[in-house]
Design a protein around this motif. Structure first.
Motif, short mmCIF file in Angstrom:
data_model
loop_
_atom_site.label_atom_id
_atom_site.label_comp_id
_atom_site.label_asym_id
_atom_site.label_seq_id
_atom_site.Cartn_x
_atom_site.Cartn_y
_atom_site.Cartn_z
N THR A 1 0.83 -1.20 0.00
CA THR A 1 0.00 0.00 0.00
C THR A 1 0.86 1.25 0.00
O THR A 1 0.61 2.20 -0.76
CB THR A 1 -0.92 0.01 1.23
OG1 THR A 1 -1.75 -1.17 1.22
CG2 THR A 1 -1.81 1.24 1.22
N VAL A 2 1.90 1.26 0.84
CA VAL A 2 2.80 2.42 0.89
C VAL A 2 3.49 2.61 -0.45
O VAL A 2 3.62 3.74 -0.94
CB VAL A 2 3.83 2.24 2.03
CG1 VAL A 2 4.92 3.30 1.93
CG2 VAL A 2 3.15 2.32 3.38
N ALA A 3 3.94 1.52 -1.06
CA ALA A 3 4.62 1.62 -2.36
C ALA A 3 3.69 2.19 -3.42
O ALA A 3 4.10 3.03 -4.24
CB ALA A 3 5.13 0.24 -2.78
N ALA A 4 2.43 1.76 -3.40
CA ALA A 4 1.47 2.25 -4.40
C ALA A 4 1.14 3.73 -4.16
O ALA A 4 0.94 4.49 -5.12
CB ALA A 4 0.20 1.41 -4.35
N THR B 1 3.59 15.63 -0.06
CA THR B 1 4.90 15.04 -0.33
C THR B 1 5.55 14.57 0.96
O THR B 1 6.19 13.50 1.00
CB THR B 1 5.80 16.06 -1.04
OG1 THR B 1 5.12 16.58 -2.18
CG2 THR B 1 7.09 15.40 -1.50
N ALA B 2 5.42 15.35 2.02
CA ALA B 2 5.97 14.95 3.32
C ALA B 2 5.30 13.68 3.82
O ALA B 2 5.95 12.81 4.44
CB ALA B 2 5.81 16.08 4.33
N LEU C 1 5.60 7.98 5.18
CA LEU C 1 5.14 6.60 5.02
C LEU C 1 6.26 5.69 4.53
O LEU C 1 6.40 4.55 4.97
CB LEU C 1 3.97 6.56 4.04
CG LEU C 1 2.64 7.15 4.53
CD1 LEU C 1 1.63 7.21 3.39
CD2 LEU C 1 2.09 6.33 5.68
N LEU C 2 7.08 6.21 3.61
CA LEU C 2 8.17 5.40 3.06
C LEU C 2 9.24 5.13 4.11
O LEU C 2 9.76 4.01 4.19
CB LEU C 2 8.77 6.12 1.85
CG LEU C 2 9.65 5.27 0.93
CD1 LEU C 2 8.83 4.14 0.30
CD2 LEU C 2 10.25 6.14 -0.17
N VAL C 3 9.57 6.15 4.90
CA VAL C 3 10.55 5.95 5.98
C VAL C 3 10.04 4.90 6.96
O VAL C 3 10.79 4.03 7.41
CB VAL C 3 10.84 7.28 6.69
CG1 VAL C 3 11.64 7.06 7.96
CG2 VAL C 3 11.59 8.23 5.76
N TRP C 4 8.76 4.99 7.30
CA TRP C 4 8.18 4.01 8.23
C TRP C 4 8.25 2.60 7.64
O TRP C 4 8.63 1.65 8.33
CB TRP C 4 6.73 4.37 8.52
CG TRP C 4 6.01 3.29 9.26
CD1 TRP C 4 6.06 3.00 10.59
CD2 TRP C 4 5.13 2.30 8.68
NE1 TRP C 4 5.28 1.91 10.89
CE2 TRP C 4 4.70 1.46 9.74
CE3 TRP C 4 4.68 2.06 7.37
CZ2 TRP C 4 3.83 0.39 9.51
CZ3 TRP C 4 3.81 1.00 7.16
CH2 TRP C 4 3.39 0.18 8.22
N SER C 5 7.89 2.45 6.37
CA SER C 5 7.88 1.13 5.74
C SER C 5 9.28 0.54 5.65
O SER C 5 9.50 -0.62 6.01
CB SER C 5 7.25 1.24 4.33
OG SER C 5 7.20 -0.01 3.70
N PHE C 6 10.25 1.34 5.17
CA PHE C 6 11.61 0.84 5.08
C PHE C 6 12.19 0.56 6.46
O PHE C 6 12.89 -0.43 6.66
CB PHE C 6 12.50 1.86 4.34
CG PHE C 6 12.58 1.64 2.87
CD1 PHE C 6 13.46 0.71 2.34
CD2 PHE C 6 11.78 2.35 2.00
CE1 PHE C 6 13.54 0.50 0.97
CE2 PHE C 6 11.85 2.14 0.63
CZ PHE C 6 12.73 1.21 0.11
#
Length: 253
Positions: free
Chosen positions: A188-191, A214-215, A220-225
């Motif tokens: 979901t985050v990637a999409a 954008t933030a 979300l990406l920082v959290w997922s990675f």
């Protein structure tokens, strides 16, 4: 049999050549429509050549007898991404028409949900197809982050560069190469990255709202990675328990 395999290989390679030809045709159409400059042309052609070369080599190494419908969809997405890349490169001189830019990007994002379904329904899922799909996604996010960063600052490049930093880090710390468990949240985050970056790139909302969007994508990406890296690190610290041997096997030794 060897002749048949060779013939099938040539057919597969021809599909990548056709894809490169369509990419050049798309660049020609874009050039005629907006008067694209040298930067856009050179970047688009470089993308077409690189995609053809890398994909041809991967197909040769995987020895696929058929390119497959799902890979054709992904190749179509790659062609659209090549067009978006050319527009972004050209935007350093002249801003591309928003409708054209958003249209190409939106279709590429929509098709992201098509190739996987086609692969599953036709039973043609392959590691190469999954990797091809992932690389096209990652590059589109990188290109969109470059475009958005021109209005918001270099911090946006963290969105597009994070995946490539992870790949580079995995060369130093091999435990990052371990397989991750399936995750709906990760998908979901990637999409959402492409959707949120496209919203910001369209510039239809007030600037503070675009910055917030954008933030949100970056957060979300920082959290997922971060969650995945933590799981991989913890998993690498767990040592498998010793296997108990039967008593008769121990006696025999």
């Amino acid at each position: 049999m060897a002749l048949n395999n060779s013939y099938d290989a040539r057919l597969v390679q021809q599909e990548t050549a056709v894809g490169a030809g369509i990419q050049v045709l798309l660049l020609a159409l874009l050039g005629a429509a907006i008067g694209m400059g040298p930067a856009g042309w050179l970047t688009g052609l470089a993308f077409a050549i690189a995609t053809w070369a890398v994909l041809s080599r991967a197909l040769h190494r995987s020895r696929l007898r058929s390119f497959g419908a799902a890979n054709r969809v992904t190749l179509g997405r790659a062609i659209l991404v090549g067009g978006v890349t050319a527009l972004v490169a050209d935007s350093f001189q002249d801003s591309p028409p928003v409708t054209l830019f958003v249209g190409l990007t939106a279709v590429a994002l929509i098709l992201d949900g098509v190739d996987g379904k086609v692969a599953r329904r036709t039973g043609t899922s392959t590691p190469l197809g999954a990797r091809f799909d992932m690389e096209v996604d990652a590059f589109l996010i990188l290109v969109l982050s470059v475009y958005v960063s021109m209005a918001m600052g270099p911090w946006v490049l963290l969105i597009g560069g994070m995946r490539y930093v992870f790949v580079a880090a995995a060369r130093v710390w091999p435990w990052l190469n371990a397989a991750l468990p399936p995750s709906t949240a990760r998908k979901t985050v990637a999409a959402l990255q492409g959707v949120l970056l496209l919203v910001a790139a369209a510039n239809l909302l007030p600037h503070p709202v675009n910055v917030g969007v954008t933030a949100l994508a970056l957060g979300l990406l920082v959290w997922s990675f971060g969650r995945d890296v933590l799981w991989l690190w913890r998993n690498s610290r767990v040592r498998p328990a010793p296997v108990e041997r039967p008593a008769r096997e121990l006696v025999a030794r």
